[in-house]
Design a protein around this motif. Structure first.
Motif, PDB file in Angstrom:
ATOM      1  N   UNK A   1       0.806  -1.216   0.000  1.00  0.00           N
ATOM      2  CA  UNK A   1       0.000   0.000   0.000  1.00  0.00           C
ATOM      3  C   UNK A   1       0.839   1.265   0.000  1.00  0.00           C
ATOM      4  N   UNK A   2       2.094   1.162   0.403  1.00  0.00           N
ATOM      5  CA  UNK A   2       2.907   2.368   0.447  1.00  0.00           C
ATOM      6  C   UNK A   2       4.275   2.127   1.027  1.00  0.00           C
ATOM      7  N   UNK A   3       5.041   3.206   1.068  1.00  0.00           N
ATOM      8  CA  UNK A   3       6.400   3.118   1.596  1.00  0.00           C
ATOM      9  C   UNK A   3       6.481   3.871   2.922  1.00  0.00           C
ATOM     10  N   UNK A   4       7.471   3.524   3.704  1.00  0.00           N
ATOM     11  CA  UNK A   4       7.668   4.161   5.007  1.00  0.00           C
ATOM     12  C   UNK A   4       9.125   4.583   5.126  1.00  0.00           C
ATOM     13  N   UNK A   5       9.330   5.796   5.632  1.00  0.00           N
ATOM     14  CA  UNK A   5      10.686   6.327   5.763  1.00  0.00           C
ATOM     15  C   UNK A   5      11.005   6.600   7.224  1.00  0.00           C
ATOM     16  N   UNK A   6      12.199   6.199   7.616  1.00  0.00           N
ATOM     17  CA  UNK A   6      12.674   6.458   8.976  1.00  0.00           C
ATOM     18  C   UNK A   6      14.143   6.837   8.906  1.00  0.00           C
TER      19      UNK A   6
ATOM     20  N   UNK B   1      11.274  -0.491   3.858  1.00  0.00           N
ATOM     21  CA  UNK B   1      10.061  -0.825   4.618  1.00  0.00           C
ATOM     22  C   UNK B   1       8.819  -0.497   3.799  1.00  0.00           C
TER      23      UNK B   1
ATOM     24  N   UNK C   1       4.497  -0.658   3.666  1.00  0.00           N
ATOM     25  CA  UNK C   1       3.234  -0.848   4.393  1.00  0.00           C
ATOM     26  C   UNK C   1       2.388  -1.811   3.557  1.00  0.00           C
TER      27      UNK C   1
ATOM     28  N   UNK D   1      -1.093  -4.005   3.234  1.00  0.00           N
ATOM     29  CA  UNK D   1      -2.458  -4.232   3.702  1.00  0.00           C
ATOM     30  C   UNK D   1      -2.752  -5.719   3.530  1.00  0.00           C
TER      31      UNK D   1
ATOM     32  N   UNK E   1       0.640  -4.645   8.038  1.00  0.00           N
ATOM     33  CA  UNK E   1       1.915  -4.890   8.677  1.00  0.00           C
ATOM     34  C   UNK E   1       2.948  -4.069   7.915  1.00  0.00           C
ATOM     35  N   UNK E   2       3.995  -3.667   8.606  1.00  0.00           N
ATOM     36  CA  UNK E   2       5.115  -3.052   7.900  1.00  0.00           C
ATOM     37  C   UNK E   2       6.148  -4.153   7.705  1.00  0.00           C
ATOM     38  N   UNK E   3       6.466  -4.442   6.451  1.00  0.00           N
ATOM     39  CA  UNK E   3       7.370  -5.551   6.152  1.00  0.00           C
ATOM     40  C   UNK E   3       8.588  -5.058   5.408  1.00  0.00           C
ATOM     41  N   UNK E   4       9.692  -5.743   5.582  1.00  0.00           N
ATOM     42  CA  UNK E   4      10.897  -5.458   4.814  1.00  0.00           C
ATOM     43  C   UNK E   4      10.740  -6.104   3.451  1.00  0.00           C
TER      44      UNK E   4
ATOM     45  N   UNK F   1       9.418  -5.565  -4.442  1.00  0.00           N
ATOM     46  CA  UNK F   1       7.985  -5.376  -4.678  1.00  0.00           C
ATOM     47  C   UNK F   1       7.646  -3.891  -4.821  1.00  0.00           C
TER      48      UNK F   1
END
Lengths: 95, 95, 95, 95, 95
Positions: free
Chosen positions: D7-12, D24, D26, D28, D41-44, D49
């Motif tokens: 569903x999307x990307x996450x930045x940290x 990382x 996101x 669904x 879930x947030x998956x590596x 993908x």
């Protein structure tokens, strides 16, 4: 990993020696749309997270894969402070 | 980790030899706002917790990371007695 | 650990060689107040439990910490037959 | 494993050093009938993908059984991009 | 372990090299009374199970305790085809 917002701190003076010195934070789980999920976890802080910050935490044996938590009875660790994430092309959260 | 209140003790005379000598406590899970969560776990006591005390327990393989539970068929261990915690700036619980 | 009542036996002739010789029991999970929890697990018997008996079982990697289940694809093991437990000062169950 | 749609990307930027360089995503969770499961879930990412792709992810210690995630505090990894699956004789999803 | 009915097959061409050659099956979880549980898992086939067969699967790290799945990112494995089980003295299922 799951997302959460640090909601508070927890203090324990009588505890398993192996968790001495660890910081325990109460983390409220949040959904991917940044709403509260009505569940929580107490996680060890691995990155210096403060109350109110949005974090990512790992559970289970993966929570022991940090220098601080290795071989300790800890099943949840905050391993990142989140800057931002997107959902279906829209930015849901910005720090 | 999850929070719980020690609700009682459990006795078993016929058991796996590897868990001989361990103390089993029935722990009622509590929410972060200190209300009952309507679920429970039987956990091994690792810190000398008594009935009524609020504790923190670790689950899964992390429950085996104490001297008492190492290499034993135990999936939940009480690893801390809780003194206090805060939620959104308010003290929710004080021992 | 969780509490359950042994509800029946399960037979499998075609299975992973590593689980040959293990006894599989269908266990209905019970709540701390000794009511049925409407969920079940198939667990390997580690203590000679019979149908109708109230037992305690361990899940996940902890289910492999017995001589019978070590290094086998088994994620739930009955590791104790329960004699009695108390809840909030009252005896809930006596064998 | 579970099925999900990226569903999307996450930045940290502030994170445990051991997860530096990991991507990382996101995810669904979706049901076997290809409807949304209302959980995430947030998956590596282990396979490159992209957003919108249907993937399969592994959780828990199994999420650390890839070259990228080995010995890291990661409890979910995308280990396959799904081409198609069938349910009760009907094709539910084709990439 | 949990019980399930094999509902279909899943194909993935782009995947983690360590899961090359494994067969992925969509398994619908069933209750102890042999009704559908409205949840599913994708499991690696360890015993040559076919669509429609009732199986038992192990989850988590226990899913890696077979020759095929050892050290691979796999969190669910079918480790037995079920012949029959009883519940409260009645036969619930016969293959």
């Amino acid at each position: 990993m799951q997302l959460g917002r640090v909601a508070g701190t927890l203090v324990s003076s009588r505890k398993e020696p192996l968790v001495e010195g660890l910081t325990f934070l109460v983390v409220r789980q949040i959904n991917a749309d940044n709403t509260d999920a009505n569940s929580y976890v107490v996680a060890v802080d691995g990155v210096g997270a403060g109350v109110g910050e949005v974090v990512m935490y790992a559970s289970g044996s993966s929570a022991r894969q940090t220098e601080r938590t290795k071989d300790r009875p800890c099943d949840a660790v905050i391993m990142a402070i989140v800057d931002t994430w997107e959902l279906d092309g829209e930015t849901v959260f910005v720090k």
